[in-house]
Design a protein around this motif. Structure first.
Motif, short mmCIF file in Angstrom:
data_model
loop_
_atom_site.label_atom_id
_atom_site.label_comp_id
_atom_site.label_asym_id
_atom_site.label_seq_id
_atom_site.Cartn_x
_atom_site.Cartn_y
_atom_site.Cartn_z
N GLU A 53 0.83 -1.21 0.00
CA GLU A 53 0.00 0.00 0.00
C GLU A 53 0.86 1.26 0.00
O GLU A 53 0.52 2.25 -0.64
CB GLU A 53 -0.97 0.02 1.18
CG GLU A 53 -2.11 -0.99 1.05
CD GLU A 53 -2.91 -0.83 -0.25
OE1 GLU A 53 -3.27 0.32 -0.60
OE2 GLU A 53 -3.17 -1.85 -0.90
N ARG A 54 1.98 1.24 0.70
CA ARG A 54 2.90 2.39 0.70
C ARG A 54 3.51 2.57 -0.68
O ARG A 54 3.63 3.69 -1.18
CB ARG A 54 4.00 2.17 1.76
CG ARG A 54 5.11 3.19 1.73
CD ARG A 54 4.64 4.57 2.16
NE ARG A 54 5.75 5.49 2.14
CZ ARG A 54 5.70 6.71 1.63
NH1 ARG A 54 4.57 7.18 1.16
NH2 ARG A 54 6.76 7.48 1.63
N ILE A 55 3.89 1.46 -1.31
CA ILE A 55 4.46 1.54 -2.66
C ILE A 55 3.43 2.12 -3.62
O ILE A 55 3.75 2.98 -4.45
CB ILE A 55 4.95 0.15 -3.12
CG1 ILE A 55 6.13 -0.31 -2.26
CG2 ILE A 55 5.36 0.18 -4.59
CD1 ILE A 55 6.55 -1.74 -2.48
N ILE A 56 2.18 1.69 -3.52
CA ILE A 56 1.13 2.21 -4.38
C ILE A 56 0.95 3.72 -4.17
O ILE A 56 0.83 4.48 -5.13
CB ILE A 56 -0.20 1.46 -4.15
CG1 ILE A 56 -0.07 0.02 -4.68
CG2 ILE A 56 -1.37 2.17 -4.80
CD1 ILE A 56 -1.23 -0.88 -4.32
N GLY A 70 -4.56 3.68 -13.66
CA GLY A 70 -5.62 3.06 -12.89
C GLY A 70 -5.08 2.21 -11.75
O GLY A 70 -3.90 1.87 -11.69
N ASP A 71 -5.99 1.84 -10.84
CA ASP A 71 -5.62 1.05 -9.67
C ASP A 71 -5.00 -0.29 -10.04
O ASP A 71 -4.04 -0.73 -9.40
CB ASP A 71 -6.83 0.84 -8.76
CG ASP A 71 -7.24 2.12 -8.04
OD1 ASP A 71 -6.39 3.02 -7.91
OD2 ASP A 71 -8.40 2.20 -7.61
N ASP A 72 -5.55 -0.95 -11.07
CA ASP A 72 -5.01 -2.26 -11.48
C ASP A 72 -3.56 -2.12 -11.94
O ASP A 72 -2.71 -2.94 -11.59
CB ASP A 72 -5.86 -2.89 -12.58
CG ASP A 72 -7.23 -3.33 -12.09
OD1 ASP A 72 -7.41 -3.47 -10.86
OD2 ASP A 72 -8.12 -3.53 -12.95
N ARG A 73 -3.29 -1.09 -12.73
CA ARG A 73 -1.91 -0.88 -13.22
C ARG A 73 -0.99 -0.53 -12.06
O ARG A 73 0.14 -1.01 -11.98
CB ARG A 73 -1.89 0.23 -14.28
CG ARG A 73 -0.51 0.49 -14.88
CD ARG A 73 -0.15 -0.54 -15.93
NE ARG A 73 1.21 -0.50 -16.38
CZ ARG A 73 1.66 0.22 -17.43
NH1 ARG A 73 0.84 0.96 -18.11
NH2 ARG A 73 2.92 0.15 -17.76
N LEU A 74 -1.47 0.29 -11.12
CA LEU A 74 -0.65 0.65 -9.96
C LEU A 74 -0.32 -0.58 -9.11
O LEU A 74 0.81 -0.74 -8.64
CB LEU A 74 -1.34 1.71 -9.11
CG LEU A 74 -1.38 3.12 -9.70
CD1 LEU A 74 -2.26 4.02 -8.85
CD2 LEU A 74 0.01 3.69 -9.83
N ARG A 75 -1.29 -1.46 -8.92
CA ARG A 75 -1.04 -2.69 -8.15
C ARG A 75 -0.02 -3.58 -8.85
O ARG A 75 0.86 -4.15 -8.20
CB ARG A 75 -2.34 -3.45 -7.90
CG ARG A 75 -3.23 -2.75 -6.93
CD ARG A 75 -4.25 -3.68 -6.28
NE ARG A 75 -5.09 -2.92 -5.37
CZ ARG A 75 -4.71 -2.52 -4.16
NH1 ARG A 75 -3.53 -2.80 -3.71
NH2 ARG A 75 -5.53 -1.83 -3.38
N ALA A 76 -0.13 -3.68 -10.16
CA ALA A 76 0.83 -4.50 -10.92
C ALA A 76 2.23 -3.90 -10.82
O ALA A 76 3.21 -4.63 -10.65
CB ALA A 76 0.39 -4.60 -12.38
N LEU A 77 2.32 -2.59 -10.92
CA LEU A 77 3.63 -1.94 -10.82
C LEU A 77 4.19 -2.04 -9.40
O LEU A 77 5.40 -2.21 -9.21
CB LEU A 77 3.53 -0.48 -11.26
CG LEU A 77 3.27 -0.26 -12.74
CD1 LEU A 77 2.99 1.21 -13.02
CD2 LEU A 77 4.42 -0.78 -13.60
#
Length: 105
Positions: free
Chosen positions: A73-76, A91-98
């Motif tokens: 969550e901190r990384i996001i 988007g959130d999905d791309r942020l989670r993948a990254l």
């Protein structure tokens, strides 16, 4: 002390180097300077366009170095802020993948 020792007159020396008369407070004036062909006269960063994927990859590398061992969550949060700073809205999905890529997972 005479005026000449405090403020020297411009010299008739050939161009190619700054003289004491060309500087004020230690800063050399470049008034009247003409760029030569092939001479870089602007910021280097402005000369090479970068696409969004290259910018994303750069943010991922820097974020891994800065907070790669932090909770996801901190990384996001860090990624979201950094992409916002450079004008990218992912988007959130791309942020989670990254974020998973940053943490090595």
């Amino acid at each position: 002390m005479t005026d000449q020792t405090r403020s020297p007159e411009p010299s008739d020396a050939p161009a190619g180097g700054a003289s004491a008369a060309d500087s004020v407070g230690g800063a050399v004036h470049d008034d009247g300077k003409v760029s030569r062909p092939g001479e870089q006269s602007g910021p280097a960063m402005d000369t090479h366009p970068t696409d969004d994927e290259a910018r994303i990859a750069g943010v991922v590398v820097q974020t891994r170095a800065d907070v790669g061992d932090a909770p996801e969550e901190r990384i996001i949060d860090v990624l979201r802020q950094r992409f916002s700073d450079i004008g990218l809205d992912l988007g959130d999905d791309r942020l989670r993948a990254l974020a998973a890529e940053v943490s090595g997972g």
